[in-house]
Scaffold this motif. Structure first.
Motif, mmCIF file in Angstrom:
data_model
loop_
_atom_site.group_PDB
_atom_site.id
_atom_site.type_symbol
_atom_site.label_atom_id
_atom_site.label_comp_id
_atom_site.label_asym_id
_atom_site.label_seq_id
_atom_site.Cartn_x
_atom_site.Cartn_y
_atom_site.Cartn_z
ATOM 1 N N SER A 17 -4.706 1.585 -27.879
ATOM 2 C CA SER A 17 -5.831 2.439 -27.227
ATOM 3 C C SER A 17 -5.560 2.615 -25.649
ATOM 4 O O SER A 17 -5.786 3.935 -25.047
ATOM 5 C CB SER A 17 -7.127 1.577 -27.321
ATOM 6 O OG SER A 17 -8.218 2.253 -26.575
ATOM 7 N N ASP A 18 -5.083 1.700 -25.038
ATOM 8 C CA ASP A 18 -4.834 1.838 -23.503
ATOM 9 C C ASP A 18 -3.587 2.743 -23.605
ATOM 10 O O ASP A 18 -3.414 3.617 -22.624
ATOM 11 C CB ASP A 18 -4.515 0.755 -22.795
ATOM 12 C CG ASP A 18 -5.884 -0.135 -22.416
ATOM 13 O OD1 ASP A 18 -6.856 0.419 -22.655
ATOM 14 O OD2 ASP A 18 -5.601 -1.314 -21.909
ATOM 15 N N LYS A 22 -9.637 8.621 -18.282
ATOM 16 C CA LYS A 22 -9.867 7.752 -19.356
ATOM 17 C C LYS A 22 -9.532 6.292 -19.414
ATOM 18 O O LYS A 22 -10.156 5.642 -20.182
ATOM 19 C CB LYS A 22 -8.878 8.406 -20.622
ATOM 20 C CG LYS A 22 -9.185 9.918 -20.797
ATOM 21 C CD LYS A 22 -10.719 10.151 -21.583
ATOM 22 C CE LYS A 22 -10.878 11.677 -21.644
ATOM 23 N NZ LYS A 22 -9.975 12.015 -22.575
ATOM 24 N N ARG A 79 -4.806 6.384 -23.690
ATOM 25 C CA ARG A 79 -5.691 7.165 -22.936
ATOM 26 C C ARG A 79 -4.821 8.253 -22.109
ATOM 27 O O ARG A 79 -3.761 7.952 -21.354
ATOM 28 C CB ARG A 79 -6.122 6.000 -21.942
ATOM 29 C CG ARG A 79 -7.007 5.062 -22.879
ATOM 30 C CD ARG A 79 -7.710 4.288 -21.966
ATOM 31 N NE ARG A 79 -8.432 2.895 -22.454
ATOM 32 C CZ ARG A 79 -9.494 2.937 -22.820
ATOM 33 N NH1 ARG A 79 -10.604 3.843 -22.584
ATOM 34 N NH2 ARG A 79 -10.188 1.864 -23.510
#
Length: 396
Positions: free
Chosen positions: A197-198, A206, A201
């Motif tokens: 997820s990171d 974000k 971004r």
């Protein structure tokens, strides 16, 4: 209720200034773009930009020793814990780099030029696996000129070699291989999802915002307690063998093994006396109420008096009232005959160096009296936070 020391309030007020592309702003400024924002990201979602790193920082401190000093504090948002490192935040930038090996599809990733610091943070994060680990970073909005040319990683930053040179490599680090050996679980799956997820971004905006520093009003109502009390250190484990990826137990602080009075006496004994600088100057240091007085004579014979102050929290001795030059108190306590002075906004290369030339002032009597005279010297400088290394003098 106890009122915090004024200099601690000032330090909190000056922490994390808003850095913009304009050096100064008077009145309302339209279109001023910040250079970076302070964000949270998992260190495992950041990639290296160098093919290999040396096992020591520019200041001579070993990476392994620094890794042992990393602490963790309570998490925020999606992160179970936040790493608290003994160096400044790494800078990250998002850009595209082609994978020459073809192992990955072409995509943008988060990169940093602070490769040794990233290695230390990834070692700490893997030691806490499968906890979801975050770290505060300075997320840059744009790369500086020539940044891409500094990226020589052949693996798109997935791994990095460790050694004093490419011909003397001792290890290769890839966190993916390490966590794969730890097995799978629901917690490990959640940690993997956070990394993905990171990594996906797509912009600075974000990324999760870093926790805001406490306001001056918050500090007032905290009974003078400014720093976060961190009880959770990294897990204590046996010393690792060569190639091990376990995280060593933290080493004790120099001040935890000796009384405050003994530490101050030892520090004063290491400072007082006559020193010769590498710029042809001589410095006579004597203890005074609240610190030390240094009378410096340049090679032309001109004299200048500078006050030296001890910052117990950082274990630094600060030069003068500008709080931009310091030495590590441990260097003076060692009484090795040399003391390095560093620029707070410079590099880890010493700004200047002292060599001891007078042995008479090292008498035990002078040492004891100096320690008694310095009990009021334990105060922190204005506008400095903690014991982190200077930003530009960071361990890259």
């Amino acid at each position: 209720q106890a009122i915090p020391e004024p200099n601690l309030l000032v330090r909190a007020a000056l922490r994390r200034p808003q850095i913009t592309s304009a050096s100064s702003v008077r009145g309302r400024k339209v279109g001023v773009m910040p250079l970076y924002d302070e964000k949270l990201i998992c260190p495992l979602a950041i990639r290296f930009t160098q093919e290999h790193i040396r096992p020591i920082f520019q200041d001579g401190i070993e990476l392994e020793r620094t890794i042992r000093q990393i602490k963790c504090k309570p998490g925020s948002g999606d992160y179970d814990v936040i790493l608290d490192a003994p160096f400044d935040s790494v800078e990250v930038i998002r850009w595209h780099k082609r994978d020459e090996s073809g192992l990955e599809e072409e995509a943008k990733h988060w990169f940093t030029f602070d490769n040794r610091r990233l290695y230390a943070l990834q070692r700490a994060a893997v030691a806490l696996w499968p906890k979801r680990v975050g770290v505060e970073v300075q997320a840059l909005y744009a790369a500086t000129d020539g940044s891409h040319r500094k990226d020589n990683s052949q693996t798109v930053g997935r791994s990095v070699h460790i050694g004093h040179s490419l011909k003397m490599l001792t290890d290769t680090w890839d966190w993916r291989e390490v966590v794969a050996s730890k097995g799978s679980s629901s917690e490990a799956d959640a940690a993997h999802e956070l990394v993905i997820s990171d990594e996906n971004r797509s912009s600075v905006d974000k990324l999760c915002d870093a926790p805001a520093p406490p306001s001056m009003l918050d500090l007032f109502f905290q009974n003078g307690c400014v720093d976060v009390k961190v009880e959770n250190r990294m897990p204590s484990v046996d010393a690792p063998s060569d190639g091990s990826t376990t995280f060593p137990s933290p080493i004790p602080s120099p001040r935890s093994s000796a009384s405050s009075d003994d530490a101050m006496s030892s520090l004063s004994a290491g400072l007082c006396g006559t020193w010769r600088g590498d710029q042809g100057d001589t410095c006579q240091v004597k203890a005074c109420e609240g610190g030390w007085v240094c009378v410096r004579k340049d090679k032309g014979g001109r004299s200048k008096t500078i006050n030296l102050w001890y910052d117990e929290k950082a274990d630094f001795v600060w030069w003068g009232s500008a709080w931009d030059i310091y030495t590590k108190a441990a260097e003076a306590r060692d009484q090795s005959g040399t003391v390095n002075w560093y620029n707070y906004k410079g590099t880890w290369d010493p700004k200047f160096k002292w060599s001891y030339v007078d042995t008479l002032d090292k008498a035990p009597g002078a040492s004891a009296s100096s320690g008694r005279a310095l009990q009021s010297a334990k105060r922190a400088p204005r506008g400095r936070g903690g014991a982190q290394a200077p930003k530009s003098a960071t361990r890259a």
